[in-house]
Design an enzyme around this catalytic site. Structure first.
Site, mmCIF file in Angstrom:
data_model
loop_
_atom_site.group_PDB
_atom_site.id
_atom_site.type_symbol
_atom_site.label_atom_id
_atom_site.label_comp_id
_atom_site.label_asym_id
_atom_site.label_seq_id
_atom_site.Cartn_x
_atom_site.Cartn_y
_atom_site.Cartn_z
ATOM 1 N N HIS A 473 0.837 -1.206 0.000
ATOM 2 C CA HIS A 473 0.000 0.000 0.000
ATOM 3 C C HIS A 473 0.873 1.257 0.000
ATOM 4 O O HIS A 473 0.702 2.146 -0.849
ATOM 5 C CB HIS A 473 -0.914 -0.009 1.228
ATOM 6 C CG HIS A 473 -1.770 1.210 1.365
ATOM 7 N ND1 HIS A 473 -3.099 1.227 1.029
ATOM 8 C CD2 HIS A 473 -1.492 2.471 1.810
ATOM 9 C CE1 HIS A 473 -3.598 2.435 1.246
ATOM 10 N NE2 HIS A 473 -2.641 3.206 1.729
ATOM 11 N N GLU A 474 1.796 1.338 0.941
ATOM 12 C CA GLU A 474 2.628 2.534 1.030
ATOM 13 C C GLU A 474 3.542 2.659 -0.182
ATOM 14 O O GLU A 474 3.843 3.775 -0.631
ATOM 15 C CB GLU A 474 3.436 2.526 2.330
ATOM 16 C CG GLU A 474 2.592 2.555 3.593
ATOM 17 C CD GLU A 474 1.577 3.687 3.633
ATOM 18 O OE1 GLU A 474 1.827 4.745 2.997
ATOM 19 O OE2 GLU A 474 0.534 3.524 4.281
ATOM 20 N N HIS A 477 1.748 4.447 -2.894
ATOM 21 C CA HIS A 477 1.883 5.911 -2.731
ATOM 22 C C HIS A 477 3.247 6.378 -3.233
ATOM 23 O O HIS A 477 3.361 7.415 -3.900
ATOM 24 C CB HIS A 477 1.754 6.294 -1.254
ATOM 25 C CG HIS A 477 0.363 6.321 -0.719
ATOM 26 N ND1 HIS A 477 -0.657 7.030 -1.315
ATOM 27 C CD2 HIS A 477 -0.184 5.754 0.404
ATOM 28 C CE1 HIS A 477 -1.767 6.895 -0.599
ATOM 29 N NE2 HIS A 477 -1.505 6.125 0.442
ATOM 30 N N HIS A 480 3.388 6.692 -6.892
ATOM 31 C CA HIS A 480 2.638 7.882 -7.309
ATOM 32 C C HIS A 480 3.535 9.120 -7.227
ATOM 33 O O HIS A 480 3.456 10.030 -8.070
ATOM 34 C CB HIS A 480 1.416 8.036 -6.405
ATOM 35 C CG HIS A 480 0.338 8.904 -6.951
ATOM 36 N ND1 HIS A 480 -0.753 9.283 -6.199
ATOM 37 C CD2 HIS A 480 0.155 9.482 -8.163
ATOM 38 C CE1 HIS A 480 -1.549 10.044 -6.926
ATOM 39 N NE2 HIS A 480 -1.020 10.183 -8.125
#
Length: 684
Positions: A473-474, A477, A480
């Protein structure tokens, strides 16, 4: 590192160019004493730059106003990028004291900037003449965002309202800092020592982590802290119900222990001031104000989404509660199922239904292997490669990689994975430097911070499957941020609507469950053998196990957040929280994932206030987006990966979230994709 007084006879490292590898911050040369004078100079330079723009006698142009604003905070970005990352990942009393001083100063400086009438007149004039300026799409987007930012910050207010709003925002900044520091203090100070007789039911990996936590505190034996990586598995495995209760109550009481670290008064004042802020700006409620620029737009749209999920999730959770109660009674424990019982009996039920043993599973999820899995997935999707760097960082546990695409340098990625008392709880992605190419090709320095339990020296660091999902998940990010390809810092990387920012991260989680990823990287810590297919099949079959529980605890938090900011601010926040949950029919054995006194997403700052729903809003999209890959039969479909790169991961805030998603997928999804992904029936 970062201790002792700075030698003021040498130049402050923030006030010179950083010439080391990739212009990384020279962490080894920075002391805590350097921050305050660096910030003083940064405020001075930023204020001078803003005044120069505002007072420019030349007519406003895009270059001398918007471009100039984007370049006005160079030193401030440099200093703040280091300081605020450290206050979250490696705090100490000196940094906390400076943070308390800085928070209201930043709020006041921001108000001073947006209330500068001459400056706003230039932005406003460009905005209203934008059709005649022959702007590119990105320039137009940035101009519109600047104008919206000024208006929403009060640039058009007059008289008493104009004087009052800066006072409100300054006080809110002080309260947010106090809330987060109180929470960190409670998390840092509480721990529970365990003797050999207190280890019933604990698997070896948890004993090792508890022993490491004790060693960190200079203690013998074993320690359970309020780090989720320790307390969650303790609640899952400990056969000692009295100890589970003690640990759970401490976990739930963070920020609510009375005394100097109690957060209830902070919450009360924060909610009242947010409502006042919204009213000053012409909105009925803070939720109306906060949601206007998001994808959801209105509180009604948010509540509709949450309630579509709430009823199916509650029904599933109530059915599971009945089964868990039976298991508890079979154990000879009478009475009602309590919150500290749920995880323990859910683990027993999972083992019975899926023949899945966490202790058998966990050796296959080594931290280093899961990092490599995340890297390899990025390579297969986007062509990135990761190369370890030997450079000084801010803590001995942090490590860094250069990220390349072919021969091109894309970013520096820093991973800081282990829990420690100086680090706030949770997991997050941040950056020391943002990507932009306004006047040079500036590549980002991005950091992932997690709180995984650290194994004793010489033993492998093992993750739960949920930990591995958090890592992915991190890292979503981080991608991104690292793949960002925009001109303007304002729209770089994760600078997007709050209910869109979780899409790249939650979508990336799906690749962890791709069988060939697990077959390659889920390898036994001792033997190196790949995870057996039978065990892998059981793991994937159980992915939606206990989904009623996890959906209820999350959605309850989101609904309380929304209600707090949609109604009259409560005099007694805890009483109002209880009233909201009673009205929802909250299952008795489940608590909110984040009770109000430790709801850092909402009260440590404005980030997720009225916006905790955004994880679920993004989940509607991420379920639909990964379905696009599944429909092709190839989770690494090159054509889709290219579209994902161009319209989601590299696009930053070039366009509204709905437009970016539609460019990738063709249309916006419905909530059905989320319910299907969670294994929940459609809402009646």
């Amino acid at each position: 590192m970062f201790s002792g007084a700075s030698d003021m006879s040498t130049q402050n490292p923030f006030l010179s160019d950083w010439s080391g590898p990739f212009a990384l911050p020279p962490f080894a040369q920075i002391s805590d004493a350097d921050f305050a004078p660096a910030f003083e100079e940064a405020f001075k330079q930023s204020r001078a730059a803003i005044n120069e723009i505002a007072d420019n006698p030349e007519p406003a142009s895009y270059a001398n106003t918007i471009d100039a604003l984007e370049q006005a905070d160079g030193l401030m970005d440099k200093v703040a990028g280091v300081f605020f990352n450290l206050t979250g990942a490696d705090s100490n009393p000196e940094r906390e004291a400076l943070q308390r001083d800085l928070s209201p100063r930043f709020a006041s400086f921001s108000s001073e900037t947006v209330m500068n009438e001459a400056l706003f007149a230039r932005v406003d004039g460009l905005y209203h003449n934008r059709e005649a300026l022959n702007l590119g799409a990105e320039q137009l987007r940035v101009l519109e965002l600047y104008h919206r930012m000024f208006v929403r910050a009060g640039a058009q207010l007059e008289g008493a309202a104009k004087a009052r709003l800066p006072e409100v925002t300054k006080r809110l900044a002080e309260l947010g800092t106090a809330f987060s520091q109180n929470l960190l203090a409670d998390e840092r100070e509480w721990f529970m020592e365990l003797g050999e007789n207190d280890l019933d039911g604990l698997p070896d990996f948890l004993k090792a982590a508890a022993k490491s936590a004790a060693q960190e505190r200079g203690l013998e034996g074993y320690v359970i802290t309020l780090s989720r990586s320790l307390i969650a598995p303790f609640l899952q495995f400990s056969a000692r119900r009295n100890l589970r209760e003690k640990a759970y109550i401490a976990w739930g009481k963070r920020g609510e222990n009375g005394g100097k670290t109690d957060n209830i008064d902070i919450v009360r004042e924060t909610l009242a001031l947010r409502q006042e802020r919204a009213n000053l700006l012409g909105y009925d409620t803070f939720a109306d104000f906060k949601l206007e620029p998001e994808m959801a737009k209105t509180p009604e749209a948010v509540r509709e989404l949450l309630m579509a999920v709430w009823e199916p999730a509650k029904a599933a959770a109530n059915a599971d509660a009945a089964r868990l109660t039976e298991l508890m009674h079979d154990d000879g424990v009478n009475g009602d199922l309590e919150p500290w019982d749920w995880r323990y009996y859910a683990e027993k039920l999972r083992a019975a239904e899926y023949d899945l043993d966490e202790a058998e599973l966990k050796p296959y999820f080594q931290l280093d292997q899961m990092i490599e899995a995340a890297f390899d997935t990025a390579n297969r999707l986007f062509g990135l490669t990761f190369h370890a760097l030997d450079v000084p960082l801010y803590h001995k546990d942090a490590r860094a990689w250069e990220v390349r695409k072919g021969d091109r340098h894309m970013a520096v990625f820093i991973g800081d994975y282990f829990a420690r008392s100086s680090k706030r709880s949770g997991a997050w992605c941040s950056r020391f430097r943002a990507q932009s190419n306004l006047d040079a090709d500036i590549r980002p320095i991005t950091v992932n911070v997690c709180n995984f339990a650290k194994a004793p020296e010489g033993e492998p660091n093992l993750l739960t499957f949920d930990d591995a999902r958090t890592l992915f998940h991190e890292f979503g990010h981080a991608l991104h941020s690292m793949l960002s390809d925009v001109h303007y810092p304002m729209i770089s990387g994760t600078s997007v609507a709050r209910d869109f920012v979780e899409l790249p991260s939650q979508l990336y989680e799906h690749w962890l469950s791709v069988p060939d990823v697990l077959e390659k990287y889920a390898r036994h810590a001792e033997t190196g053998a790949p995870i057996p297919k039978a065990l892998l099949d059981k793991l994937l079959a159980a992915e939606n196990f206990d989904m009623g529980f996890s959906t209820v605890e999350y959605t309850a938090s989101a609904l309380v957040d929304l209600a707090f900011h949609s109604d009259t601010p409560p005099v007694d926040p805890l009483a109002r929280q209880a009233e909201i949950l009673k009205g929802l029919g909250m299952p008795a054995a489940i608590r909110m994932r984040h009770a109000t006194p430790h709801f850092a997403h909402v009260f440590s700052g404005d980030g997720y206030s009225s916006g905790y729903y955004s994880y679920m809003w993004s989940e509607v999209m991420d379920a639909d987006a990964f379905a696009a890959f599944e429909e092709t039969g190839d989770p690494f479909n090159p054509e889709l990966a290219a579209k994902l790169h161009d319209h989601i991961y590299s696009a930053g805030g070039k366009a509204e979230g709905a437009d970016l998603y539609t460019a990738f997928r063709g249309s916006l999804p419905k909530v059905d994709a989320l319910l299907k992904g969670r294994g929940l029936p459609p809402a009646p």
